[in-house]
Scaffold this motif. Structure first.
Motif, mmCIF file in Angstrom:
data_model
loop_
_atom_site.group_PDB
_atom_site.id
_atom_site.type_symbol
_atom_site.label_atom_id
_atom_site.label_comp_id
_atom_site.label_asym_id
_atom_site.label_seq_id
_atom_site.Cartn_x
_atom_site.Cartn_y
_atom_site.Cartn_z
ATOM 1 N N UNK B 176 78.234 36.407 -12.519
ATOM 2 C CA UNK B 176 78.516 37.587 -11.699
ATOM 3 C C UNK B 176 79.544 37.263 -10.625
ATOM 4 N N UNK B 179 82.968 36.790 -11.997
ATOM 5 C CA UNK B 179 83.593 38.086 -12.300
ATOM 6 C C UNK B 179 84.119 38.732 -11.028
ATOM 7 N N UNK B 180 83.294 38.672 -9.965
ATOM 8 C CA UNK B 180 83.694 39.313 -8.717
ATOM 9 C C UNK B 180 84.957 38.666 -8.164
ATOM 10 N N UNK B 181 85.004 37.338 -8.214
ATOM 11 C CA UNK B 181 86.194 36.663 -7.677
ATOM 12 C C UNK B 181 87.392 36.870 -8.601
ATOM 13 N N UNK B 182 87.132 36.967 -9.893
ATOM 14 C CA UNK B 182 88.228 37.264 -10.821
ATOM 15 C C UNK B 182 88.813 38.628 -10.496
ATOM 16 N N UNK B 183 87.917 39.572 -10.168
ATOM 17 C CA UNK B 183 88.380 40.907 -9.812
ATOM 18 C C UNK B 183 89.257 40.851 -8.575
ATOM 19 N N UNK B 184 89.057 39.807 -7.750
ATOM 20 C CA UNK B 184 89.894 39.642 -6.575
ATOM 21 C C UNK B 184 91.080 38.730 -6.897
ATOM 22 N N UNK B 185 91.374 38.587 -8.162
ATOM 23 C CA UNK B 185 92.581 37.868 -8.564
ATOM 24 C C UNK B 185 92.416 36.372 -8.734
ATOM 25 N N UNK B 186 91.174 35.869 -8.694
ATOM 26 C CA UNK B 186 90.972 34.425 -8.856
ATOM 27 C C UNK B 186 91.376 33.998 -10.258
ATOM 28 N N UNK B 199 89.541 26.074 -7.137
ATOM 29 C CA UNK B 199 89.293 27.477 -7.478
ATOM 30 C C UNK B 199 87.801 27.763 -7.579
ATOM 31 N N UNK B 202 85.172 29.324 -4.119
ATOM 32 C CA UNK B 202 84.679 30.688 -3.896
ATOM 33 C C UNK B 202 83.510 31.071 -4.798
#
Lengths: 283, 277
Positions: B176, B179-186, B199, B202
């Protein structure tokens, strides 16, 4: 057209005993300026659906287009997509990680590869937009803030990426009535100022009825119906089948009908309800 | 969850799944000992066949079982190569500059590789056919004699079951947060080792914060329900030995005895070679 989803299907862990169909031939179009509410029981595919819009889940079958970004391409421009579609997950405050609020909020813009100055400006703007005092919170640890403040910081972290489409998965979950009201007011404000298109998943039918102008009802991985709130919340047969609750206003109207008072209108928000009651009394 | 983890419970309706977990656990322990007593190639083959038969009875696809081996393939390769080059013996097969490979080295390398794979396969079968709860129950039951010497068996079993229960929760949580950090461009996939490690910060910070929060909440909830490790507790599922457990025990003992007989009395490889002469 900001989002165009066609014939989207998704199966978790295909080819194993855990295989589960989460989405089953879903179509949905969202225009710029829409405030879309996604409702449905737990496990109806809502979360899986919105995660597709941000390419957090890879497309298995069907097609998705977000503005000019085509997700059926082999390597869609993910950076641009994630700058366009801002996603606030459930309980976003559990994703805070950095030492200070300012650093945490700047994580997204930094990942977009913006300049130092641009980032600073955006972070200040985002923190102020969510209703926090930038000067006051910038150097504080996000972990020492209150629950509601943490959630605001987390939302600011997404807003700072200036998404044209903002998606929120149950933004009011776990908040007290006042916190809920505040977050919903914030979402409304964000829609007017920074992100013209908003999609929310919510179990709070009152919130959906009050805010959304388009509702998509999910059930068993399918979209059962898309329409204006009154088209959804007065479709008794549909709501029964999908085991969905209705907004308080609709409940009251139904109770009144049982008692022999027929308004002749289909209000879903409080102000609509008051207006129709007035009209009924006068005429 | 999106991925099926290696060694994770694989639900099918089979006799092996329904076996008493205590018997399974004992069989595994005996099996591990047995693997170290394997001598002849014939016996290696026999044990492989044994494992494959059980997999078949348990209705687990061989692909799933093989996936568990993939995780140790590096270990197998490295130990085999080291053995190949550093074992000395009498029969020199290859000599090139400073490299000397003996017949014994080759044999060692092959047998060690087979042994490691066997050591991975059977215990994987245990976790594939037994739920973590059954395993801890079995452990608690098997360790219960230790209560006599004041070892807190129940507390140990409780810690184990909580730890096991937390693994999928933490994995889901990791998923989860990623995914959230990926949504923030991670970006977790590109860059060198250092960049990749950075990386992960976070993800790890919220994960740890969450783990402590969960532990706290769990302790509080248990306290609120007057949990006590000394109270007499009953079980929802009572373990009972049945005929199939008896049959399984006999089969296992027979197979394992064969291995010991081979080690100390009969050499099967020589017998077969003698047959062909």
């Amino acid at each position: 057209m900001s989002i165009e989803v066609k014939d989207l299907s998704y199966v978790y862990s295909p080819g194993t005993p855990y295989a589960a169909t989460a989405l089953d031939h879903v179509d949905l179009t969202v225009s710029e300026g829409d405030f879309v509410g996604i409702i449905g029981k737990t496990g109806s595919g809502k979360s899986t659906f919105i995660q597709h819009l941000n390419a957090l889940i890879r497309l298995q079958s069907g097609s998705i287009k977000v503005y000019d970004i085509d997700l059926t391409e082999k390597k869609p421009d993910l950076k641009r997509l994630r700058g366009t579609v801002g996603m606030v997950m459930q309980y976003p405050e559990y994703q805070l990680f950095d030492e200070t609020v300012e650093k945490d909020v700047s994580y997204g813009p930094k990942n977009l590869g913006l300049s130092e100055e641009e980032i600073k400006g955006r972070v200040r703007e985002a923190i102020n937009l969510v209703g926090l005092d930038y000067e006051d919170v910038r150097d504080r640890s996000p972990f020492e803030l209150s629950g509601g403040q943490k959630r605001r910081v987390a939302i600011a972290g997404v807003i700072a990426m200036r998404p044209r489409i903002l998606i929120l998965d149950e933004p009011t979950a776990g908040l007290d009535p006042r916190g809920k009201k505040e977050i919903l007011a914030l979402v409304k404000r964000l829609k007017e100022t920074s992100s013209p298109t908003v999609i929310i998943i919510s179990h709070d039918m009152d919130a959906v009825a009050e805010n959304c102008d388009k509702v998509a009802l999910f059930s068993g991985g399918k979209i059962e119906k898309v329409g204006a709130p009154r088209e959804i919340f007065y479709d008794d047969e549909l709501l029964l089948r999908a085991e969905m609750d209705v907004p308080t206003v609709v409940k009251i109207v139904k109770e009144m009908e049982k008692k022999g008072v027929t308004l002749g209108e289909k209000p879903v928000t409080r102000s609509e309800f008051l207006a129709s009651v007035k009209r009924w009394r006068n005429g | 969850m999106d991925k099926v983890v290696f060694g994770q419970y694989y639900p099918t309706d089979s006799v092996i799944h329904r076996m008493d977990p205590r018997i399974k656990l004992l069989a595994i322990i005996l099996y591990i000992v047995t693997v170290f007593f394997l001598v002849d190639y014939v016996m290696y083959a026999a044990i492989f066949l044994f494992v494959l038969t059980i997999t078949f009875i348990a209705k687990i696809p061989f692909k799933v079982l093989l996936r568990t081996v993939r995780t140790i393939i590096f270990l197998v390769l490295i130990t085999s190569i080291i053995n190949l080059f550093f074992t000395t013996g009498e029969e020199l097969w290859v000599e090139w500059k400073f490299i000397k490979i003996y017949r014994e080295g080759v044999e060692h390398a092959i047998k060690l590789a087979l042994r490691l794979i066997l050591l991975m396969l059977f215990p994987s079968l245990l976790t594939l056919t037994t739920t973590p709860m059954e395993l801890t129950d079995a452990l608690e039951s098997l360790m219960s004699p230790l209560k006599l010497i004041k070892i807190p068996v129940h507390a140990i079993a409780l810690i184990m079951s909580i730890a096991l229960r937390m693994i999928p929760i933490l994995m889901e949580e990791t998923n989860k947060i990623m995914l959230a950090q990926k949504a923030r461009g991670a970006d977790f996939d590109t860059g060198g080792a250092l960049k990749k490690a950075k990386a992960m910060i976070p993800v790890l910070v919220p994960l740890f914060v969450g783990a402590f929060r969960r532990a706290d909440e769990l302790a509080l909830a248990m306290d609120a329900r007057c949990y006590s490790s000394v109270a007499k507790r009953t079980k929802y599922k009572v373990m009972k030995l049945t005929v199939k457990d008896l049959v399984a025990s006999v089969v296992c003992l027979a197979v394992f005895s064969l291995v010991f007989l081979n080690k100390y009395l009969w050499g099967f490889d020589e017998m077969i070679l003698a047959l062909f002469k």
